[in-house]
Write an enzyme that holds these catalytic residues in place. Structure first.
Site, PDB file in Angstrom:
ATOM      1  N   ALA A   1     -21.922  11.047 -27.518  1.00 22.42           N
ATOM      2  CA  ALA A   1     -21.519  12.071 -28.478  1.00 22.42           C
ATOM      3  C   ALA A   1     -22.778  12.511 -29.204  1.00 22.42           C
ATOM      4  CB  ALA A   1     -20.495  11.509 -29.460  1.00 22.42           C
TER       5      ALA A   1
ATOM      6  N   HIS B   1       0.837  -1.187   0.000  1.00 19.88           N
ATOM      7  CA  HIS B   1       0.000   0.000   0.000  1.00 19.88           C
ATOM      8  C   HIS B   1       0.883   1.253   0.000  1.00 19.88           C
ATOM      9  CE1 HIS B   1      -3.837  -2.131   1.714  1.00 19.88           C
ATOM     10  NE2 HIS B   1      -3.375  -2.676   0.587  1.00 19.88           N
TER      11      HIS B   1
ATOM     12  N   TRP C   1     -18.787   9.558 -37.139  1.00 25.74           N
ATOM     13  CA  TRP C   1     -18.202  10.430 -36.128  1.00 25.74           C
ATOM     14  C   TRP C   1     -18.903  11.783 -36.103  1.00 25.74           C
ATOM     15  CZ3 TRP C   1     -15.398   7.627 -33.125  1.00 25.74           C
ATOM     16  CH2 TRP C   1     -14.626   6.580 -33.639  1.00 25.74           C
TER      17      TRP C   1
ATOM     18  N   GLU D   1     -21.260   3.177 -23.680  1.00 24.15           N
ATOM     19  CA  GLU D   1     -21.169   3.776 -25.014  1.00 24.15           C
ATOM     20  C   GLU D   1     -22.250   3.110 -25.851  1.00 24.15           C
ATOM     21  OE1 GLU D   1     -17.435   4.634 -26.776  1.00 24.15           O
ATOM     22  OE2 GLU D   1     -16.334   4.379 -24.904  1.00 24.15           O
TER      23      GLU D   1
ATOM     24  N   ARG E   1     -11.932   5.766 -21.281  1.00 20.06           N
ATOM     25  CA  ARG E   1     -11.874   4.307 -21.322  1.00 20.06           C
ATOM     26  C   ARG E   1     -10.728   3.784 -20.469  1.00 20.06           C
ATOM     27  NH1 ARG E   1     -12.758   2.733 -27.751  1.00 20.06           N
ATOM     28  NH2 ARG E   1     -14.934   3.466 -27.932  1.00 20.06           N
TER      29      ARG E   1
ATOM     30  N   GLY F   1     -26.461   3.015 -27.626  1.00 19.93           N
ATOM     31  CA  GLY F   1     -27.418   3.694 -28.473  1.00 19.93           C
ATOM     32  C   GLY F   1     -28.610   4.177 -27.676  1.00 19.93           C
TER      33      GLY F   1
ATOM     34  N   GLU G   1       1.205   3.744   1.956  1.00 20.32           N
ATOM     35  CA  GLU G   1       1.881   4.083   3.202  1.00 20.32           C
ATOM     36  C   GLU G   1       3.172   3.276   3.367  1.00 20.32           C
ATOM     37  OE1 GLU G   1      -2.617   4.224   4.204  1.00 20.32           O
ATOM     38  OE2 GLU G   1      -1.272   3.256   2.755  1.00 20.32           O
TER      39      GLU G   1
END
Length: 368
Positions: free
Chosen positions: A148, A44, A169, A293, A183, A295, A46
């Site tokens: 988008a 960890h 695009w 991502e 991502r 529709g 620390e």
């Protein structure tokens, strides 16, 4: 604490399923040790910082983004290590969101006579581990809806104007580069069969940044219509998971599995998969964060089910007009989602405008 936060942020993609944590040890105004947690290295933050500080840790102050642990896991308790090293004071940005351990590390330090301050740059520290907080408290990953959109709030041109399995695009290169960074910051990206058939996406992490485990690419496909010759399947390397319904064709499942795709049957009704069950299954795989991502249908379904934690809406300076594919079926225009957001950030990526924020706070209910 600002330096500690930088150390923690630098572990994106390298700490999951553990939280991203940084630590710095300061003695007489001098930084004598520092480090962050990397899952593969086990230690960890620390422990990394204390090892670097050595004897100079005695009488020093440790600054840490997340409450030192008080239990045995892959390593021993960090609270005990700080006490043994002779740390005089610990500044903790935020308590641990895990309800089973929250506050116990701080209590152990104080019981040993260590001065503990809590809350320095708390908001910034919590933002780094939003996904961990959601997962450790609910067993489900944090869900971020990314879309988008055109400036009139549409996802894509009418289907009649599209070529099947061909991406369209809307946003420019700067916005798409930001999506790659998004991502990189999650464990899985999720889409539906409609997007696979319409856009032919690969859904890979092309940020160029190092990550500990491959990005899991998830498709919701109740009837197993995912084409075996799609880019997604052809690029599968144990990192593509398709959820289907109980009645999906066994032959199609076998064909996808032979191509290297994992197929998992999930509960559902009326040809629709149970989205809560999907998130439970991903959480069981130690997936802390999921980027949607999708529709219009899945955007609407996740929003209607109240399963979206964050949103990132990218608006391109174009209009698609009537007949175009709407943002979220049955939900309304994206402005309705914007109205629900808190901790809103507005940014520009090239000519594209981005609005993002929290739909709900993954730390809600965690002590301050």
């Amino acid at each position: 604490m600002g330096r500690v936060l930088e150390l923690a942020r630098a572990t994106v993609g390298l700490a999951s399923p553990n939280p991203q944590v940084g630590c710095v040890v300061v003695r007489a105004g001098e930084v004598v040790g520092g480090g962050a947690h990397l899952y593969e290295d086990r230690d960890h933050a620390e422990i990394v910082a204390l090892r670097q500080a050595g004897e100079r840790a005695r009488g020093a102050t440790a600054y840490v983004t997340l409450e030192p642990c008080s239990h045995h896991g892959r390593t021993g308790p960090c609270a005990d290590a700080l006490i043994a090293a002779g740390i005089r004071r610990v500044s903790v940005a935020t308590v641990d969101p895990n309800p089973k351990v929250s506050g116990r590390g701080i209590a152990r330090l104080r019981a040993a006579g260590v001065e503990v301050a809590v809350g320095a740059m708390q908001q910034e520290a919590r933002a780094i581990n939003d996904a961990f907080a959601r997962w450790v408290r609910t067993g489900r990953p944090l869900v971020t809806l990314k879309a988008a959109l055109s400036m009139d709030g549409m996802l894509a041109p009418p289907p009649s104007a599209r070529t099947a399995r061909q991406a369209h695009w809307l946003t420019g290169t700067e916005a798409r580069a930001e999506v790659q960074r998004m991502r990189h910051g999650v464990d899985a990206v999720l889409t539906g069969i409609g997007t696979v058939l319409a856009d032919g996406p690969m859904l890979t992490d092309r940020s160029g940044l190092e990550r500990r485990r491959r990005l899991l690419r998830v498709v919701l496909d109740s009837r197993l219509r995912t084409p075996v010759d799609s880019q997604l399947v052809r690029s599968a390397q144990g990192d593509v998971l398709v959820f289907c319904g109980a009645e999906a064709d066994a032959g199609r499942a076998s064909a996808l599995q032979a191509a290297g795709v994992e197929v998992e049957r999930i509960a559902g009704q009326g040809g629709r998969l149970d989205l809560g069950a999907v998130l439970d299954a991903l959480g069981a795989r130690q997936v802390l964060g999921v980027l949607l991502e999708c529709g219009t249908e899945l955007n609407g379904a996740f929003l209607a089910a109240g399963l979206v934690d964050k949103a990132a809406l990218f608006y391109a300076p174009v209009k698609l007009g009537a007949g175009a594919v709407p943002f979220a079926a049955g939900f309304g225009p994206p402005e309705l989602l914007e109205e629900r957001l808190s901790s809103v950030r507005r940014e520009m990526f090239g000519t594209d405008r981005c609005v993002r924020g929290n739909v709900r706070d993954p730390w809600d209910g965690v002590a301050g």
